[in-house]
Enzyme design. Sequence first.
Site, PDB file in Angstrom:
ATOM      1  N   ASP A 156      65.149 -21.800  22.620  1.00 48.80           N
ATOM      2  CA  ASP A 156      64.725 -21.156  23.877  1.00 48.80           C
ATOM      3  C   ASP A 156      63.882 -22.026  24.815  1.00 48.80           C
ATOM      4  O   ASP A 156      62.865 -21.573  25.354  1.00 48.80           O
ATOM      5  CB  ASP A 156      63.944 -19.882  23.569  1.00 48.80           C
ATOM      6  CG  ASP A 156      64.749 -18.835  22.828  1.00 48.80           C
ATOM      7  OD1 ASP A 156      65.960 -19.048  22.617  1.00 48.80           O
ATOM      8  OD2 ASP A 156      64.168 -17.817  22.425  1.00 48.80           O
TER       9      ASP A 156
ATOM     10  N   ASP B 177      67.650 -17.130  25.221  1.00 51.41           N
ATOM     11  CA  ASP B 177      67.407 -15.709  25.482  1.00 51.41           C
ATOM     12  C   ASP B 177      68.266 -15.286  26.665  1.00 51.41           C
ATOM     13  O   ASP B 177      68.299 -15.984  27.690  1.00 51.41           O
ATOM     14  CB  ASP B 177      65.916 -15.488  25.821  1.00 51.41           C
ATOM     15  CG  ASP B 177      65.155 -14.802  24.708  1.00 51.41           C
ATOM     16  OD1 ASP B 177      65.679 -14.732  23.588  1.00 51.41           O
ATOM     17  OD2 ASP B 177      64.032 -14.332  24.959  1.00 51.41           O
TER      18      ASP B 177
ATOM     19  N   HIS C  63      68.875 -11.726  28.407  1.00 49.69           N
ATOM     20  CA  HIS C  63      68.610 -10.287  28.451  1.00 49.69           C
ATOM     21  C   HIS C  63      69.237  -9.599  29.666  1.00 49.69           C
ATOM     22  O   HIS C  63      69.161 -10.139  30.781  1.00 49.69           O
ATOM     23  CB  HIS C  63      67.100 -10.030  28.525  1.00 49.69           C
ATOM     24  CG  HIS C  63      66.324 -10.509  27.341  1.00 49.69           C
ATOM     25  ND1 HIS C  63      66.694 -10.246  26.050  1.00 49.69           N
ATOM     26  CD2 HIS C  63      65.171 -11.223  27.260  1.00 49.69           C
ATOM     27  CE1 HIS C  63      65.811 -10.773  25.222  1.00 49.69           C
ATOM     28  NE2 HIS C  63      64.889 -11.384  25.926  1.00 49.69           N
TER      29      HIS C  63
ATOM     30  N   HIS D 127      66.671  -4.252  29.595  1.00 48.13           N
ATOM     31  CA  HIS D 127      66.364  -4.516  28.191  1.00 48.13           C
ATOM     32  C   HIS D 127      65.152  -3.723  27.720  1.00 48.13           C
ATOM     33  O   HIS D 127      64.151  -3.603  28.432  1.00 48.13           O
ATOM     34  CB  HIS D 127      66.133  -6.015  27.960  1.00 48.13           C
ATOM     35  CG  HIS D 127      66.274  -6.408  26.534  1.00 48.13           C
ATOM     36  ND1 HIS D 127      65.209  -6.534  25.678  1.00 48.13           N
ATOM     37  CD2 HIS D 127      67.385  -6.663  25.787  1.00 48.13           C
ATOM     38  CE1 HIS D 127      65.654  -6.864  24.475  1.00 48.13           C
ATOM     39  NE2 HIS D 127      66.962  -6.956  24.515  1.00 48.13           N
TER      40      HIS D 127
ATOM     41  N   HIS E 241      61.894 -11.246  31.677  1.00 42.98           N
ATOM     42  CA  HIS E 241      62.133 -12.679  31.531  1.00 42.98           C
ATOM     43  C   HIS E 241      63.560 -12.938  31.069  1.00 42.98           C
ATOM     44  O   HIS E 241      64.194 -12.084  30.463  1.00 42.98           O
ATOM     45  CB  HIS E 241      61.151 -13.300  30.520  1.00 42.98           C
ATOM     46  CG  HIS E 241      61.343 -12.794  29.120  1.00 42.98           C
ATOM     47  ND1 HIS E 241      60.855 -11.579  28.690  1.00 42.98           N
ATOM     48  CD2 HIS E 241      61.997 -13.344  28.052  1.00 42.98           C
ATOM     49  CE1 HIS E 241      61.191 -11.400  27.424  1.00 42.98           C
ATOM     50  NE2 HIS E 241      61.890 -12.443  27.013  1.00 42.98           N
TER      51      HIS E 241
ATOM     52  N   LYS F 282      71.210 -14.914  22.718  1.00 41.54           N
ATOM     53  CA  LYS F 282      70.684 -13.809  21.924  1.00 41.54           C
ATOM     54  C   LYS F 282      69.892 -12.855  22.820  1.00 41.54           C
ATOM     55  O   LYS F 282      69.490 -13.216  23.910  1.00 41.54           O
ATOM     56  CB  LYS F 282      69.809 -14.340  20.785  1.00 41.54           C
ATOM     57  CG  LYS F 282      68.596 -15.142  21.216  1.00 41.54           C
ATOM     58  CD  LYS F 282      67.917 -15.802  20.016  1.00 41.54           C
ATOM     59  CE  LYS F 282      66.700 -16.620  20.422  1.00 41.54           C
ATOM     60  NZ  LYS F 282      65.594 -15.834  20.970  1.00 41.54           N
TER      61      LYS F 282
ATOM     62  N   CYS G 255      59.955 -16.725  18.357  1.00 36.05           N
ATOM     63  CA  CYS G 255      61.368 -17.012  18.095  1.00 36.05           C
ATOM     64  C   CYS G 255      61.579 -18.160  17.112  1.00 36.05           C
ATOM     65  O   CYS G 255      62.508 -18.115  16.303  1.00 36.05           O
ATOM     66  CB  CYS G 255      62.092 -17.263  19.412  1.00 36.05           C
ATOM     67  SG  CYS G 255      62.137 -15.778  20.457  1.00 36.05           S
TER      68      CYS G 255
END
Length: 202
Positions: A12, A50, A52, A56, A85, A110, A155
């Site tokens: 990330d 990441d 999203h 989310h 974010h 993810k 993470c």
Amino acid sequence: MAEPRDALIVIDIQNDFCPGGALAVAGGDEILPQVNAMMGQFPVRVLTQDWHPENHSSFAANHQGAEPFSEIDLPYGKQTLWPVHCVQGSEGADFHPGLDVERADLILRKGFRAQIDSYSAFFENDHETQTGLAGYLRDRGVERLSFVGLALDYCVAWSALDAAKLGFEVRVLESACRAIDLNGSLDAARVAMRAAGVTLEA
């Protein structure tokens, strides 16, 4: 020296997690030279991202009256609420422009399911829904994983813990990570990783 059974997992390193981003990790961009150098040393290189949707469930803005960094109960357990974010397709979700993305063998996105967060590169936060990364690595003959990236206490740590649970040999290179350290999360993550057999290297 990296061997054919080694993989580098870069967690990330995205604009929103670097200085100036929506969920900036202090010094997040400082690790880029070291990470880029390491990517030239490993036969298998995986980047996680990441990714999203706007709705989310981990975003405080999607829970009326909730403040960022507070905690709520969701069906899969406790969830920290974050500022918005890494929204899909946004500049904040892009990898930091200084990251050598072209060296990646695989980019794993993810956190794209609206109702469940995903810190780990291997499982959603329900600890049951797999991302498919373990199968990919095993098919490549990988047995030993080195983790770098953001953030060390979320993470990176969750990914390392899951990798150890899945039977991989795991190390985390702390000099190529940065942490959020929310309410003692960094110390807790280090304790949990050591207990799981993860090697922490300075």
